[in-house]
Design a protein around this motif. Structure first.
Motif, PDB file in Angstrom:
ATOM      1  N   SER A 131       0.855  -1.074   0.013  1.00  0.00           N
ATOM      2  CA  SER A 131      -0.174   0.109  -0.027  1.00  0.00           C
ATOM      3  C   SER A 131       0.894   1.271   0.051  1.00  0.00           C
ATOM      4  O   SER A 131       0.474   2.090  -0.825  1.00  0.00           O
ATOM      5  N   ASN A 137      -6.173   4.691  -4.134  1.00  0.00           N
ATOM      6  CA  ASN A 137      -7.417   4.176  -5.135  1.00  0.00           C
ATOM      7  C   ASN A 137      -8.887   4.519  -4.674  1.00  0.00           C
ATOM      8  O   ASN A 137      -9.684   3.962  -5.179  1.00  0.00           O
ATOM      9  N   TRP A 328      -5.134  -3.576  -9.662  1.00  0.00           N
ATOM     10  CA  TRP A 328      -5.920  -4.534  -9.505  1.00  0.00           C
ATOM     11  C   TRP A 328      -6.407  -5.584 -10.522  1.00  0.00           C
ATOM     12  O   TRP A 328      -6.978  -6.773 -10.326  1.00  0.00           O
ATOM     13  N   PHE A 332      -2.375  -7.613  -9.319  1.00  0.00           N
ATOM     14  CA  PHE A 332      -2.854  -8.217  -7.883  1.00  0.00           C
ATOM     15  C   PHE A 332      -3.441  -9.339  -8.219  1.00  0.00           C
ATOM     16  O   PHE A 332      -4.373  -9.442  -9.175  1.00  0.00           O
ATOM     17  N   GLU A 333      -3.452 -10.552  -7.635  1.00  0.00           N
ATOM     18  CA  GLU A 333      -4.354 -11.782  -7.609  1.00  0.00           C
ATOM     19  C   GLU A 333      -4.469 -12.418  -6.345  1.00  0.00           C
ATOM     20  O   GLU A 333      -3.590 -12.711  -5.456  1.00  0.00           O
ATOM     21  N   SER A 400     -12.627 -11.682 -12.109  1.00  0.00           N
ATOM     22  CA  SER A 400     -11.594 -10.760 -11.594  1.00  0.00           C
ATOM     23  C   SER A 400     -10.190 -11.456 -11.251  1.00  0.00           C
ATOM     24  O   SER A 400     -10.351 -12.725 -10.895  1.00  0.00           O
ATOM     25  N   THR A 402      -8.640 -10.533  -8.455  1.00  0.00           N
ATOM     26  CA  THR A 402      -8.552 -10.490  -7.143  1.00  0.00           C
ATOM     27  C   THR A 402     -10.086 -10.375  -6.546  1.00  0.00           C
ATOM     28  O   THR A 402     -10.840  -9.465  -6.884  1.00  0.00           O
ATOM     29  N   HIS A 404     -11.561 -10.168  -2.752  1.00  0.00           N
ATOM     30  CA  HIS A 404     -11.153 -10.137  -1.617  1.00  0.00           C
ATOM     31  C   HIS A 404     -12.797 -10.423  -0.875  1.00  0.00           C
ATOM     32  O   HIS A 404     -13.751 -10.169  -1.461  1.00  0.00           O
ATOM     33  N   TYR A 407     -15.656  -7.815  -0.849  1.00  0.00           N
ATOM     34  CA  TYR A 407     -16.290  -7.592  -2.101  1.00  0.00           C
ATOM     35  C   TYR A 407     -17.790  -8.269  -2.236  1.00  0.00           C
ATOM     36  O   TYR A 407     -18.566  -7.949  -3.070  1.00  0.00           O
TER      37      TYR A 407
END
Length: 476
Positions: A131, A137, A328, A332-333, A400, A402, A404, A407
């Protein structure tokens, strides 16, 4: 009082047990202890199910239980997420007149001109290297909440966290109030809203871990409420505000294509009466769309979003923000489903991780699917529009890179206004993704990821194509 205890012995016992479980989850759980986390969460899910089932006619008792469970988290720092450190960082920058979109925390800490932000090093350490090395973002309305905490709490991380929780609590009270109203308008039982409000997934991820999906969800729900009241201008403004909390509702815009149609279904029962022909709407029906109203709706939504960003705009803002959002999709994954299959195929063919290419293609595929839903599905009633939003989100997350756990809050909220229950199953299965915290290398257990999505996708397919095979209702 004695009579109340006599007739509510079992619900009270369930409530007290759940309170103990929440207390243990908050104050006696190491996030690396995944087996304990899973047992506590499964227990909370079962207890919540039984409490709702037994007290579904006692609306305010359920509301009181939801409030008490949240208050258990009030003086605790989040244990399952470190995002709140970045929230506090952004808020303190704003409170000191610094635009948070223009520099990364790492660069600011190295700058000789950087001002005196209280606990700066502690915040940077807390948010983590990932981060700290990237631009923020978080959209403007989210930043406004961060700024309030930054202004009111300049020297206390815990007090900042408490302020965030006040905003989230107010949003969830709003969801309870307007969700109940909307359920009544749609001729659905009002206790359905507690599969969001009393869901341990929501309590832990939003109020506990400080994810602002419930704030975004409140504005989405409020927008739909005003849409039902045919106040589409107010609805558009509020939908724009929801996008300025989180960008996610942008994907809903194509789904309004047929809502502004002369072929309205005022009974709001189209979903039930046409369940076998959900995707039978003909392209020729596009002729019935009230294009002036539709374009006006889109224009107001987008204007609201643009106006919210204007105070932060300069030449570097757009580049920094788009770069951060793009990460994202192409860097990121985590907890992905279809993408992991695509990634495996890429390794077999190319010999390396193809996330950079897949991250560009999968959003295009998602957009095509949402456009298909918008054109071929009946979305000209509020019920069918909300169902369309649930499916749009489901396809988006399935494609997607990613996903989390938090979501899933948005499809979970919207699902209680539909006949689809797979987001509730997902809200339970999402806890499996936290198995990654159980090892020092933060490696995912792909078998558990596979289990999560096999269960969710199987349930969703059964609901859509073989509903008669489900002889029970999760919300009954």
């Amino acid at each position: 009082m004695l009579q109340f205890l006599k007739f509510h012995k079992i619900p009270l016992l369930l409530f007290l047990t759940a309170a103990v479980f929440y207390w243990s989850f908050v104050y006696d759980l190491d996030r690396a202890d995944f087996p304990k986390m899973l047992m506590l969460y499964a227990g909370l899910f079962f207890l919540s199910f039984k409490i709702i089932q037994l007290l579904k006619t006692r609306f305010w008792l359920l509301a009181g239980a939801a409030l008490i469970f949240r208050l258990i988290f009030l003086i605790a720092l989040p244990d399952l997420s470190q995002d709140f450190y970045r929230f506090i960082w952004d808020g303190r920058l704003l409170a000191n007149g610094i635009n948070p979109y223009l520099s990364t925390p790492d660069l600011l800490m190295k700058s000789a001109h950087f001002g005196n932000i209280s606990q700066a090093q502690e915040l940077v350490n807390g948010m983590g290297a990932l981060s700290a090395s990237n631009y923020t973002n978080y959209p403007p309305i989210n930043q406004l909440i961060f700024a309030v905490a930054g202004k009111l709490s300049e020297n206390s991380i815990l007090f900042s966290v408490t302020i965030f929780r006040v905003f989230i609590l107010l949003a969830e009270i709003g969801i309870l109030f307007f969700g109940r109203k909307l359920l009544k308008k749609l001729n659905l039982p009002e206790h359905y809203i507690f599969w969001f409000i009393l869901n341990p997934f929501v309590i832990i991820e939003c109020f506990g871990n400080l994810h602002f999906e419930s704030v975004m969800g409140f504005f989405i729900l409020l927008s739909f409420y005003f849409l039902w009241k045919r106040k589409w201008i107010i609805s558009a403004i509020i939908l724009g505000i929801s996008i300025s909390v989180k960008l996610l509702p942008l994907m809903f815009l194509p789904l309004f294509l047929k809502f502004f149609s002369s072929k309205k279904n005022d009974s709001e029962n189209i979903e039930n009466r046409h369940s076998t022909t959900q995707f039978s709407e003909k392209i020729t029906d596009l002729k019935s769309i009230k294009w002036a109203k539709l374009i006006g709706f889109y224009a107001i939504v987008l204007l609201t979003v643009v106006l919210s960003f204007l105070p932060f705009y300069n030449s570097a803002f757009l580049s920094n923000f788009s770069e951060s959002v793009g990460l994202w999709f192409q860097k990121f994954e985590f907890n992905a489903s279809i993408y992991y299959i695509v990634r495996w195929i890429g390794f077999q063919i190319k010999g390396y991780n193809i996330i950079a290419d897949a991250g560009k293609v999968l959003p295009v595929v998602t957009f095509i699917i949402i456009l298909t839903i918008s054109i071929f599905r009946k979305n000209n009633s509020l019920k069918s529009l909300i169902s369309g939003c649930v499916f749009a989100l489901a396809f988006y997350f399935l494609l997607s890179t990613t996903v989390h756990p938090w979501y899933i809050v948005t499809p979970l909220l919207l699902s209680v206004f539909t006949k689809y229950r797979f987001p509730i199953i997902w809200s339970f299965m999402a806890i499996l993704s936290y198995s990654a915290y159980g090892n020092a290398e933060f490696h995912e257990n792909l078998w558990l990821v596979a289990l999560e999505y096999i269960v969710v996708i199987s349930f969703a397919i059964t609901e859509v194509f073989f509903p008669k095979k489900l002889s029970f209702s999760l919300l009954s």
